[in-house]
Scaffold this active site. Structure first.
Site, mmCIF file in Angstrom:
data_model
loop_
_atom_site.group_PDB
_atom_site.id
_atom_site.type_symbol
_atom_site.label_atom_id
_atom_site.label_comp_id
_atom_site.label_asym_id
_atom_site.label_seq_id
_atom_site.Cartn_x
_atom_site.Cartn_y
_atom_site.Cartn_z
ATOM 1 N N LYS A 236 0.808 -1.231 0.000
ATOM 2 C CA LYS A 236 0.000 0.000 0.000
ATOM 3 C C LYS A 236 0.837 1.275 0.000
ATOM 4 O O LYS A 236 2.007 1.283 0.384
ATOM 5 C CB LYS A 236 -0.973 -0.028 1.177
ATOM 6 C CG LYS A 236 -2.116 -1.013 0.918
ATOM 7 C CD LYS A 236 -3.202 -0.927 1.938
ATOM 8 C CE LYS A 236 -4.343 -1.878 1.534
ATOM 9 N NZ LYS A 236 -5.250 -2.133 2.661
ATOM 10 N N ARG A 271 -3.730 -9.988 5.366
ATOM 11 C CA ARG A 271 -4.274 -10.042 4.003
ATOM 12 C C ARG A 271 -3.195 -9.519 3.064
ATOM 13 O O ARG A 271 -2.845 -8.340 3.119
ATOM 14 C CB ARG A 271 -5.532 -9.170 3.961
ATOM 15 C CG ARG A 271 -6.227 -9.135 2.609
ATOM 16 C CD ARG A 271 -7.383 -8.149 2.643
ATOM 17 N NE ARG A 271 -8.114 -8.137 1.388
ATOM 18 C CZ ARG A 271 -7.740 -7.441 0.316
ATOM 19 N NH1 ARG A 271 -6.654 -6.706 0.346
ATOM 20 N NH2 ARG A 271 -8.460 -7.486 -0.787
#
Ligand code: HH2
Length: 293
Positions: A236, A271
């Site tokens: 991210k 995740r």
């Protein structure tokens, strides 16, 4: 010196999630592989709209150590254009069917819509991952309750289309933990079993980079709520604050650092896009965190 007792854990922190695919033991922490049946997810390497290719990726992720897969069909990246339920189902269901036939591990469906979640559960999904924590569709939590499946409740400020412009929080950790406690209570009020609830601070969702870093630094505050915690730092953009303006392809080792520290802080599920690499990271981080206990 070897320290004595492990950090105190609330006895109700749920080391097992019961799913239709069977019990998912959360100790050691579970690697959740990300499979996106999308054309536009933020990391191109996660886009698998072709069912046969998605099934191959699913097999490889499970062989590499993923113990659960999360299948989504609507990107939630910053600035993403929302898709309607019909389009989301059209993308999702063929991929989900192929993945279901390919692997036995529990599958979660990454959606905010009850109609999509219901169709996915009918196709063999075992859990729901809702980045809106039941706020976008009031029918979603009652559906999870009726179907008796686990649900991931994630914190997000704003909506994906505009969340990059959310104002800073003066106390992001306090705000996120209060939100998660409130959404867990809402899920229980809707009939979801307490031990079917997973909480997620929502790394990158309507947060500045330093706020995501703070949430990871203080993940123990989420863990202390007493529910299993999932984190999704994979590739991210919060890492830009540290690594500079490289794209998601250059954030594998940054992801490893975030995953290792999250596991040390008590995350029960991570995740990630790179299941095999992160399975090693989780295994070693967990072994270090537990050494001598
Ligand atoms: N992050 C993404 C999507 N879903 N769900 C949870 N619970 N936690 C997360 O951190 C999370 C999530 C974004 O990643 P990805 O699915 O790879 O991207 P996109 O939304 O662009 O498809």
């Amino acid at each position: 010196m070897v320290s004595g007792a492990p950090p105190p854990r609330r006895p109700d922190a749920g080391p097992v999630l019961d799913t239709p695919a069977g019990p998912l033991v959360l100790d050691p922490p579970v690697v959740v592989g990300v499979l996106n049946a999308t054309p536009d997810s933020f990391w191109a390497g996660s886009r698998h709209p072709d069912p046969a290719a998605a099934a191959d990726v699913a097999r490889a992720m499970v062989a590499g150590g993923a113990r659960m897969l999360d299948v989504g069909a609507e990107s939630t990246r910053q600035g993403a254009t929302p898709v309607d339920a019909a389009e989301e189902r059209r993308r999702l269901l063929p991929v989900l069917r192929a993945v279901r036939a390919a692997v036995r591990v529990p599958l979660s469906v990454d959606t905010t819509k009850a109609a999509v979640a219901a169709a996915a559960l009918d196709e063999g999904a075992d859990a729901v991952n809702d980045v809106s924590a039941g706020r976008f569709d009031p029918a979603l939590l009652p559906l999870c309750a009726r179907r008796g499946v686990p649900v991931v409740l994630m914190h997000m400020k704003g909506v994906p289309a505009t969340m990059a412009h959310e104002p800073r929080s003066t106390d992001v950790v306090g705000e996120v933990t209060a939100f998660l406690a409130e959404r867990a209570a809402a899920a229980e009020a809707a009939g979801v079993a307490r031990d079917a609830i997973v909480l997620d601070p929502g790394i990158g969702f309507g947060k500045q980079a330093d706020e995501s870093l703070l949430l990871l630094r203080h993940l123990d505050a989420c863990v202390a709520l007493g529910y299993p915690v999932l984190v999704g730092p994979s590739r991210k953009s919060f890492m830009r604050a540290v690594l500079g303006e490289r794209d998601a392809g250059g954030r594998l080792f940054g992801t490893a650092a975030a995953v290792a520290l999250a596991v040390a802080a008590g995350a029960r599920l991570v995740r990630v896009h790179d299941a095999a690499a992160m399975a090693d990271v989780v295994a070693v981080a967990h072994a270090i965190a537990r050494a001598g206990t």
